[in-house]
Design an enzyme around this catalytic site. Sequence first.
Site, PDB file in Angstrom:
ATOM      1  N   ARG A  26      34.183  48.076  31.952  1.00  0.00           N
ATOM      2  CA  ARG A  26      34.449  46.692  32.352  1.00  0.00           C
ATOM      3  C   ARG A  26      34.886  45.823  31.171  1.00  0.00           C
ATOM      4  O   ARG A  26      34.539  44.646  31.105  1.00  0.00           O
ATOM      5  CB  ARG A  26      33.215  46.044  33.001  1.00  0.00           C
ATOM      6  CG  ARG A  26      32.915  46.543  34.376  1.00  0.00           C
ATOM      7  CD  ARG A  26      33.758  45.816  35.408  1.00  0.00           C
ATOM      8  NE  ARG A  26      33.640  46.486  36.686  1.00  0.00           N
ATOM      9  CZ  ARG A  26      32.731  46.179  37.600  1.00  0.00           C
ATOM     10  NH1 ARG A  26      31.908  45.202  37.399  1.00  0.00           N
ATOM     11  NH2 ARG A  26      32.690  46.857  38.712  1.00  0.00           N
ATOM     12  N   ARG A  30      35.568  39.488  33.847  1.00  0.00           N
ATOM     13  CA  ARG A  30      35.208  38.082  33.812  1.00  0.00           C
ATOM     14  C   ARG A  30      34.628  37.563  32.500  1.00  0.00           C
ATOM     15  O   ARG A  30      34.511  36.366  32.311  1.00  0.00           O
ATOM     16  CB  ARG A  30      34.245  37.759  34.964  1.00  0.00           C
ATOM     17  CG  ARG A  30      34.980  37.603  36.275  1.00  0.00           C
ATOM     18  CD  ARG A  30      34.018  37.484  37.425  1.00  0.00           C
ATOM     19  NE  ARG A  30      33.197  38.678  37.517  1.00  0.00           N
ATOM     20  CZ  ARG A  30      32.257  38.875  38.425  1.00  0.00           C
ATOM     21  NH1 ARG A  30      31.997  37.947  39.308  1.00  0.00           N
ATOM     22  NH2 ARG A  30      31.580  39.998  38.447  1.00  0.00           N
ATOM     23  N   ARG A  39      43.536  35.624  36.574  1.00  0.00           N
ATOM     24  CA  ARG A  39      43.014  36.239  37.782  1.00  0.00           C
ATOM     25  C   ARG A  39      43.101  35.315  39.000  1.00  0.00           C
ATOM     26  O   ARG A  39      43.446  35.744  40.083  1.00  0.00           O
ATOM     27  CB  ARG A  39      41.579  36.658  37.472  1.00  0.00           C
ATOM     28  CG  ARG A  39      40.777  37.213  38.562  1.00  0.00           C
ATOM     29  CD  ARG A  39      41.221  38.596  38.958  1.00  0.00           C
ATOM     30  NE  ARG A  39      40.339  39.063  40.004  1.00  0.00           N
ATOM     31  CZ  ARG A  39      40.400  38.633  41.248  1.00  0.00           C
ATOM     32  NH1 ARG A  39      41.307  37.774  41.615  1.00  0.00           N
ATOM     33  NH2 ARG A  39      39.549  39.075  42.148  1.00  0.00           N
ATOM     34  N   ASP A  75      39.911  49.669  40.960  1.00  0.00           N
ATOM     35  CA  ASP A  75      38.528  49.705  41.417  1.00  0.00           C
ATOM     36  C   ASP A  75      38.279  51.014  42.147  1.00  0.00           C
ATOM     37  O   ASP A  75      39.216  51.632  42.653  1.00  0.00           O
ATOM     38  CB  ASP A  75      38.216  48.516  42.335  1.00  0.00           C
ATOM     39  CG  ASP A  75      36.717  48.343  42.494  1.00  0.00           C
ATOM     40  OD1 ASP A  75      36.103  47.706  41.631  1.00  0.00           O
ATOM     41  OD2 ASP A  75      36.151  48.886  43.467  1.00  0.00           O
ATOM     42  N   TYR A 150      29.007  52.978  49.437  1.00  0.00           N
ATOM     43  CA  TYR A 150      29.602  51.722  49.915  1.00  0.00           C
ATOM     44  C   TYR A 150      30.081  51.839  51.357  1.00  0.00           C
ATOM     45  O   TYR A 150      29.965  50.893  52.139  1.00  0.00           O
ATOM     46  CB  TYR A 150      30.774  51.302  49.012  1.00  0.00           C
ATOM     47  CG  TYR A 150      30.307  50.771  47.676  1.00  0.00           C
ATOM     48  CD1 TYR A 150      29.575  49.597  47.601  1.00  0.00           C
ATOM     49  CD2 TYR A 150      30.583  51.439  46.493  1.00  0.00           C
ATOM     50  CE1 TYR A 150      29.126  49.108  46.378  1.00  0.00           C
ATOM     51  CE2 TYR A 150      30.148  50.964  45.270  1.00  0.00           C
ATOM     52  CZ  TYR A 150      29.417  49.794  45.217  1.00  0.00           C
ATOM     53  OH  TYR A 150      28.982  49.318  44.015  1.00  0.00           O
TER      54      TYR A 150
HETATM   55  O1  CP3 Z   1      37.486  47.357  32.683  1.00  0.00           O
HETATM   56  C1  CP3 Z   1      37.203  48.280  33.492  1.00  0.00           C
HETATM   57  O2  CP3 Z   1      36.162  48.957  33.386  1.00  0.00           O
HETATM   58  C2  CP3 Z   1      38.250  48.667  34.520  1.00  0.00           C
HETATM   59  C3  CP3 Z   1      38.168  48.088  35.775  1.00  0.00           C
HETATM   60  C4  CP3 Z   1      37.108  48.470  36.812  1.00  0.00           C
HETATM   61  C5  CP3 Z   1      36.807  47.597  37.872  1.00  0.00           C
HETATM   62  N1  CP3 Z   1      35.969  48.245  38.747  1.00  0.00           N
HETATM   63  C6  CP3 Z   1      37.370  46.247  38.024  1.00  0.00           C
HETATM   64  C7  CP3 Z   1      36.553  45.251  38.749  1.00  0.00           C
HETATM   65  C8  CP3 Z   1      36.377  49.635  37.006  1.00  0.00           C
HETATM   66  C9  CP3 Z   1      36.304  50.874  36.143  1.00  0.00           C
HETATM   67  C10 CP3 Z   1      35.657  49.482  38.246  1.00  0.00           C
HETATM   68  C11 CP3 Z   1      34.836  50.535  38.850  1.00  0.00           C
HETATM   69  C12 CP3 Z   1      33.790  50.144  39.816  1.00  0.00           C
HETATM   70  N2  CP3 Z   1      33.884  49.297  40.884  1.00  0.00           N
HETATM   71  C13 CP3 Z   1      32.505  50.717  39.829  1.00  0.00           C
HETATM   72  C14 CP3 Z   1      32.018  51.750  38.873  1.00  0.00           C
HETATM   73  C15 CP3 Z   1      31.638  51.113  37.588  1.00  0.00           C
HETATM   74  C16 CP3 Z   1      30.280  50.482  37.611  1.00  0.00           C
HETATM   75  O3  CP3 Z   1      30.228  49.263  37.357  1.00  0.00           O
HETATM   76  O4  CP3 Z   1      29.320  51.199  37.821  1.00  0.00           O
HETATM   77  C17 CP3 Z   1      31.798  50.146  40.900  1.00  0.00           C
HETATM   78  C18 CP3 Z   1      30.362  50.428  41.287  1.00  0.00           C
HETATM   79  C19 CP3 Z   1      32.686  49.263  41.559  1.00  0.00           C
HETATM   80  C20 CP3 Z   1      32.428  48.431  42.780  1.00  0.00           C
HETATM   81  C21 CP3 Z   1      32.556  46.996  42.436  1.00  0.00           C
HETATM   82  N3  CP3 Z   1      33.770  46.352  42.269  1.00  0.00           N
HETATM   83  C22 CP3 Z   1      31.531  46.049  42.153  1.00  0.00           C
HETATM   84  C23 CP3 Z   1      30.062  46.328  42.218  1.00  0.00           C
HETATM   85  C24 CP3 Z   1      32.164  44.829  41.803  1.00  0.00           C
HETATM   86  C25 CP3 Z   1      31.517  43.541  41.322  1.00  0.00           C
HETATM   87  C26 CP3 Z   1      31.547  42.446  42.333  1.00  0.00           C
HETATM   88  C27 CP3 Z   1      31.326  41.109  41.650  1.00  0.00           C
HETATM   89  O5  CP3 Z   1      32.214  40.253  41.797  1.00  0.00           O
HETATM   90  O6  CP3 Z   1      30.312  40.941  40.970  1.00  0.00           O
HETATM   91  C28 CP3 Z   1      33.559  45.036  41.886  1.00  0.00           C
HETATM   92  C29 CP3 Z   1      34.611  44.053  41.594  1.00  0.00           C
HETATM   93  C30 CP3 Z   1      35.344  44.248  40.311  1.00  0.00           C
HETATM   94  N4  CP3 Z   1      35.942  45.412  39.963  1.00  0.00           N
HETATM   95  C31 CP3 Z   1      35.571  43.277  39.299  1.00  0.00           C
HETATM   96  C32 CP3 Z   1      36.333  43.905  38.316  1.00  0.00           C
HETATM   97  C33 CP3 Z   1      36.877  43.303  37.044  1.00  0.00           C
HETATM   98  C34 CP3 Z   1      35.076  41.827  39.298  1.00  0.00           C
HETATM   99  C35 CP3 Z   1      35.596  40.972  40.388  1.00  0.00           C
HETATM  100  C36 CP3 Z   1      36.977  40.382  40.272  1.00  0.00           C
HETATM  101  O7  CP3 Z   1      37.490  40.069  39.195  1.00  0.00           O
HETATM  102  O8  CP3 Z   1      37.507  40.162  41.378  1.00  0.00           O
END
Ligand code: CP3
Length: 347
Positions: A26, A30, A39, A75, A150
Amino acid sequence: MAATSRVFLDACRGRPVPFTPVWFMRQAGRSLPEYRALRKEGSILEVVRRPELAAEITLQPVRRYGVDAAILYSDIVVPVASIGFGVDIVPGVGPVAERRFDSPADLGRLRCLEPDEDLPWVAETVRILVGELQVPLIGFAGAPFTVASYLVEGRPSRDYVRTKALMHSDQATWFALMDRLASIAVRSLAAQVAAGAAAVQVFDSWAGALDPDDYRRFVLPATKRVIGDLEGCGVPRILFGVGTGELLGAFAETGADVVGVDWRVPLEVARRRVGPGPALQGNLDPAVCAAGWDPTRAKARAILSGVGGAPGHVFNLGHGVLPETDPAVLGRLVELVHEQTTGGGTT
Ligand code: CP3
């Protein structure tokens, strides 16, 4: 185009390196003001369909921190969303399904992924990035269990009650689901590698919810297939999960080249659990980074001295960067890891 640095890839293979490579799960997201500026509103699932924008977001942390690898901005639910399962990512919540997976009939909603037709924009983003980057690009996919959690829960969960109920009460459907999600992950990853990704990470973020017996019986075979089917791609394969201390031996049995370790298990202990083969990736607590520079420096030094300069270490956090983290702390952390490990020194 400048030559791509091999330090991260060599560390993944357990080869000697001039310094310990570092990147952050990540790292795009944010915690970065430049990310928040780009974004705006809308689902991340819309943003990832715009290759120029997704590539720019991927590059932001590489420029700012000088990390040794980039990770594609995407994602884990992108592939299943692209074949029409009906899942969105709600800001502040996470993936939410329109209709949960709750019967064998729902297997029909998980057809085979055709990357060229279903998500051509992913390969396009990768191609843009490999033309720009001087460090390797990591492609990724969700592991079958974590994606299933999920789909079956319909949203993020604490206890995975529905997922475990399906696993234990209808094994035929469970294994069919694991099999479909494994195929989707393999096809998605192979397409990213074909477009230029130099390593892949399989996120089994929530596998730590399972006891070792259930993990081995219900999950390991599908994850092992994902890792095994990618062997021919010739890129390092990283397997990561949170709270997986008791599963590290099983993670190593998948054949992964690199095993991710969270902060709950010291890397020396993790090494004993995975054996001499795989490299280790980790394992600073992201909450410590959010706490500021002094605790971050102290913990990072302790991690590096525990490793003692042994090859096969990729420095990372034990999970993703928290949004409240000061980016300056991460920048200093990259410098510290590089400085402390240059020339094999660890103190
Ligand atoms: O920088 C990186 O690591 C690359 C981008 C990345 C994202 N998601 C972007 C993202 C990666 C590798 C993921 C994988 C992902 N997505 C995982 C596995 C990694 C982990 O954290 O264990 C999981 C479980 C998800 C599912 C998911 N997607 C969640 C739990 C969330 C958070 C929701 C929130 O808003 O708190 C997301 C959304 C997400 N994926 C964001 C990002 C940057 C944040 C929301 C956004 O900007 O819209």
